[in-house]
Design a protein around this motif. Structure first.
Motif: not given
Lengths: 207, 724
Positions: A39-62
């Motif tokens: 139920x957590x909106x994907x936009x909120x999930x994206x916001x959380x990811x943006x606060x973390x190391x984006x290189x990792x998230x880009x590399x693993x495709x998340x």
């Protein structure tokens, strides 16, 4: 979700769910996964990811996967387990569905999920014997949880859906043709021959 | 192809359905109407019947009528409907989807009707319901409603209806075994426990005993040596799961032990499906998975907690299935050559196979009913897909054929040969005695024949005629083979009148006829040319008949007469007209003869009932004359002058709306000449329309949008033909 997208683009009425207790995505390190409630909106999930190391998230495709999901639906949902609080979008988000179990076909992508869904239906047969006994065809198409497999697996699922849909439409148009249920096993066999690396499972369930 | 009328009826039913579900107070009324429509609909009109049954299915099976009291109250009305489709029309090739819906409706309403019978006993209705129920339950392992092949293959056929019958079996078991629960809602657990001791016909002991037998039959089915298709297997498991809860006392032990003992590897493939190895391998994999899910459910929900020994056995079985599945995936799912069986399994299977083969009397197609009215259908015992079915046996020399037959006869066991011959014999008898087939008919009593014969003779002015021998007064002297002696005694055999077609079927058939006419017209027909010798004779014939010689356009005359005079039904006539128009308009220039022919027929047909020769402005003549001009004029070229003027000259009636269509021609600078030539022709040779033509010319003359050349041309005509 890739299968959701492909099926939706092909014109099918689709809903997608997770079967676990929460949404788990890779985190900054292997022992720190990102865990979200259904139920957590994907936009909120994206916001959380943006606060973390984006290189990792880009590399693993998340990151790309989450952006893709935003275009498909508002938030991840949980399978409507019997007697458990709903963790899904309101019914108004799916006006084309009559109720939470208004499916003719359920397709899972992991054997673990298939077992959960089949056990849930069996549980409904046991715990709610007054139910309507409407059949639903359940399949599992085993797809490895990584980007490339998801793309090819989604196409294979679309093939299966098309084979089933064509046979079903034919049985409705021509009342004298071979009944749909008699064709299902042949369709599965034909499909499995074309997709030997994707082991399939099948069951009819009732709710 | 559903007709317009059918579509309208279906739409009306859909509206009524919506009304009933939105306002349940109208449900009874809508249900009554739907049932009467369904019963009055011809058996071959599946779509309408399906719509009716779908409404009842939604109301009772999907519980779209939420109030159980309304459903209980109305449930007994369904008996007549179910009896009609399942019992009374059993022999008239029941439609698969209709039957499946009926079974589902019975499943959803059996307990409701049962409760009705407890509260308001009606023995005759109960007997009818029992009859329907027992008939359906007896079909559990058959291919009903499809025609049977053999017991093993039939387990894999008609899976949808089989599943519905399994669900019905589950409902009957639940209702007819005593309930132990105390459900809050009566509807949830209707059972024999509710029957009072003074009930006139519902006997608790008898019903319970029948339910117990049905439960046993389900377990016998899942314990069969032959593997069950996954759909059937999972439906039985789902049904037993419900009974495990509601009738636990009767089911739990058998069910738990079955789940523990089930082993798909020990099951045999149906003997006629052995070539489908992958399919069989997948079925076993699927069935094992369901077994694993059941074990997991029983373990996780605490059903086995009280018996640690049993729990351990379940855990071991669970681990065994997980390991088996893992190995299977490693080996590759589609590799059918990998032998999954260990020595013990092989030995068990071998023993089972031996036991079966000792009594190997099975043919693939054991149906006692031929699938069509031909010898092939009567004699075929092998699989329809078998390549042998397409082999031309007559190409084999007789000596070799004889040797083959002798070898086969010496090899086959006597009981198997007798069984095969009996099947063929039964099919033959069934085909010749089937009351629903073309063989149905009756013999007119002999005296009637004599009377008819005398009448025939009188009609024929005493001419000798050589009809079938029963008519002859010479006592069968013309009887060549002598096989008709019995028939002669019985009288004349009269083929029965066919069932009356519905209007939609009439339209479908008519369309087929018209299409066939059109297809035939495309073929070259050798035209019979009259010789000069019989010219006079033909002249006489022309005065009497419409088609003295058949030519390629004769069919247009036939169709146009059929449309205007032959069919007493507006819908059917319109159907002919529409097809005829579509055909002619595709190439009006080359089919101008047909156009003139048809429009003359329309005109004649329309005015013959009138006092003056003026067709109605809304009639077919004006409609289609206008259509043809609209379709022809935009494509006319200067070279088409003769065609167009011929059309204008031969149309039987013209008036201003038709003449005004020439305006566009006159205003077109390139084809203006053609337009004015047509008007000139009409002014000179069709006096009744001179005024209309001059009015048109005057209008164009006065029209400010007309160019100078056009106005000049109009002016010339007006000066000459309307100087005032």
């Amino acid at each position: 979700m890739e299968a959701h997208k492909v099926l939706k683009d092909a014109g099918y009425k689709v809903r997608s769910y997770g079967t676990g207790t929460s949404v788990r995505l890779p985190g900054p390190t292997i022992d720190q996964p990102n865990v979200f409630d259904f139920g957590t909106p994907y936009t909120s999930i994206l916001d959380k990811l943006n606060t973390q190391d984006l290189r990792i998230h880009k590399a693993n495709g998340v990151l790309d996967m989450t952006k893709r999901n935003i275009a498909i639906k508002k938030a991840p949902e949980r399978w409507p387990y019997f007697n458990q609080p709903p963790q899904r979008l309101p019914a108004s988000a799916y006006p084309e569905f009559e109720n939470e179990l208004d499916f003719q076909v359920v397709i899972t992508c992991e054997e673990r999920c298939f077992d959960s869904v089949v056990e849930d239906y069996l549980g409904r047969n046991y715990f709610d014997p007054s139910q309507t006994q409407i059949p639903v065809h359940c399949f599992n198409v085993e797809i490895r949880d990584e980007h490339r497999s998801a793309l090819s697996g989604a196409q294979a699922i679309l093939d299966l859906a098309n084979l089933l849909s064509t046979a079903y439409q034919q049985s409705l148009l021509d009342f004298s043709s071979t009944p749909f249920d008699d064709k299902v096993l042949d369709i599965i066999t034909e499909w499995q021959e074309h997709h030997p690396t994707l082991p399939i499972l099948y069951s009819i369930c009732y709710h | 192809m559903a007709s317009e009328q059918d579509k309208n009826q279906i739409e009306q039913l859909q509206e009524a359905e919506k009304l009933a579900f939105d306002h349940p107070e109208f449900f009874e009324q809508v249900l009554d109407t739907t049932i009467s429509i369904c019963l009055a609909t011809p058996l071959n009109d599946f779509k309408l019947q399906f719509q009716c049954l779908n409404f009842i299915y939604k109301a009772f099976h999907q519980k779209k009528i939420e109030s159980s009291s309304i459903r209980i109250q109305q449930s007994a009305k369904l008996i007549d409907l179910l009896d009609y489709f399942i019992i009374r029309n059993e022999e008239k090739s029941p439609n698969y989807m209709i039957i499946q819906k009926c079974i589902d409706i019975l499943t959803a309403s059996y307990d409701l009707i049962f409760l009705n019978m407890i509260n308001s006993p009606d023995e005759s209705e109960w007997d009818r319901l029992t009859n329907i129920k027992e008939y359906l339950l007896s079909q559990l392992t058959s291919s009903y409603p499809l025609q049977p092949y053999n017991p093993e293959s039939d387990l894999f056929r008609s899976i949808g209806c089989k599943n519905s019958i399994i669900k019905l079996t589950g409902k009957v078991i639940q209702v007819q075994l005593p309930s132990t629960s105390s459900s809050e809602k009566i509807e949830d657990d209707i059972s024999v426990s509710m029957i009072g001791s003074t009930h006139p016909f519902l006997l608790n002991a008898n019903l319970s005993s029948q339910a117990q037998n049905l439960l046993d039959s389900l377990f016998v089915l899942i314990n069969e040596d032959i593997i069950l298709p996954t759909g059937v297997f999972t439906t039985i498991m789902s049904t037993l799961m419900t009974l495990f809860k509601t009738r636990s006392k009767f089911v739990s032990n058998k069910f738990i032990m079955f789940v523990l003992a089930y082993e798909s590897q020990l099951k045999l493939d149906p003997r006629f499906e052995k070539d489908q190895k992958l399919k069989m391998k997948l079925i076993k994999r699927f069935n094992d998975r369901i077994d694993k899910c059941l074990i997991s459910f029983l373990l996780n929900k605490g059903f086995l907690a009280k018996d640690p020994g049993l729990k351990t056995r379940f855990e071991n079985k669970f681990n065994y299935l997980v390991e088996k599945s893992r190995k299977q995936r490693q080996g590759g799912i589609i590799d059918v050559d990998i032998d999954d069986d260990d020595d013990e399994v092989k030995e068990i299977k071998r023993q089972k196979l031996e036991a079966i083969q000792q009594n190997d009397m099975m043919f693939y197609n054991e149906s006692r009913i031929a699938r069509s009215n031909d010898y092939k259908a009567i004699y075929t015992l092998i699989k329809p897909e078998d390549q042998l079915t397409g082999f031309e046996m007559s190409s084999i020399p007789v000596q070799i054929l004889s040797s083959m037959v002798i070898a086969a006869l010496s090899k086959v066991t006597t009981p198997k040969l007798i069984k095969g011959l009996n099947i063929v014999s039964d099919r033959y008898k069934e085909l010749t005695s089937n009351t629903d087939s073309a063989f149905e008919g009756e013999y007119l009593p002999a005296d009637k024949n004599l009377k008819r014969k005398r009448e025939d003779n009188d009609d024929d002015d005493g001419q000798a005629h050589s009809r079938v021998k029963y008519e002859g007064e010479n006592g069968g002297g013309n009887d060549v083979d002598g096989i008709n002696d019995d028939d002669e005694l019985k009288g004349e055999f009269v083929v029965p009148l066919p069932d009356e077609f519905s209007i939609s079927r009439k339209k479908d058939q008519l369309k087929l006829i018209i299409d066939n006419f059109i297809n035939l017209s495309a073929k070259k027909i050798k035209q019979s040319k009259s010789s000069s010798d019989n010219a006079g004779q033909q002249q006489m014939a022309l005065q009497r008949v419409a088609i003295p010689n058949w030519d390629k356009d004769s069919w247009i005359k036939l169709l146009s007469r059929l449309a205007t005079r032959g069919l007493g039904n507006k819908d059917l006539s319109d159907c002919v007209r529409e097809t005829l128009f579509n055909y002619l308009k595709d190439d009006v220039k080359n089919r101008i003869d047909g156009v003139i022919e048809w429009l003359n027929e329309e005109y004649f047909s329309e005015i013959q009932a009138k006092s003056e020769p003026i067709p109605s402005p809304d009639g077919y003549y004006m409609k289609y004359a206008g259509y043809f001009l609209d379709n022809l004029i935009p494509f006319l070229e200067s070279a088409d002058r003769k065609i167009f003027i011929r059309l204008l000259s031969e149309l039987p009636y013209l008036q201003n709306t038709l003449i005004w269509k020439i305006k566009s021609l006159c205003k077109d600078p390139v084809r203006s000449k053609l337009g004015f030539q047509s008007l000139l022709y009409l002014i000179m040779f069709r006096p009744p329309v001179v005024k209309d033509c001059l009015d048109l010319i005057k209008e164009m003359h006065d029209d400010p949008s007309s160019d100078d050349a056009l106005q000049q041309e109009c002016s010339n005509y007006l000066k000459k033909y309307s100087p005032k």
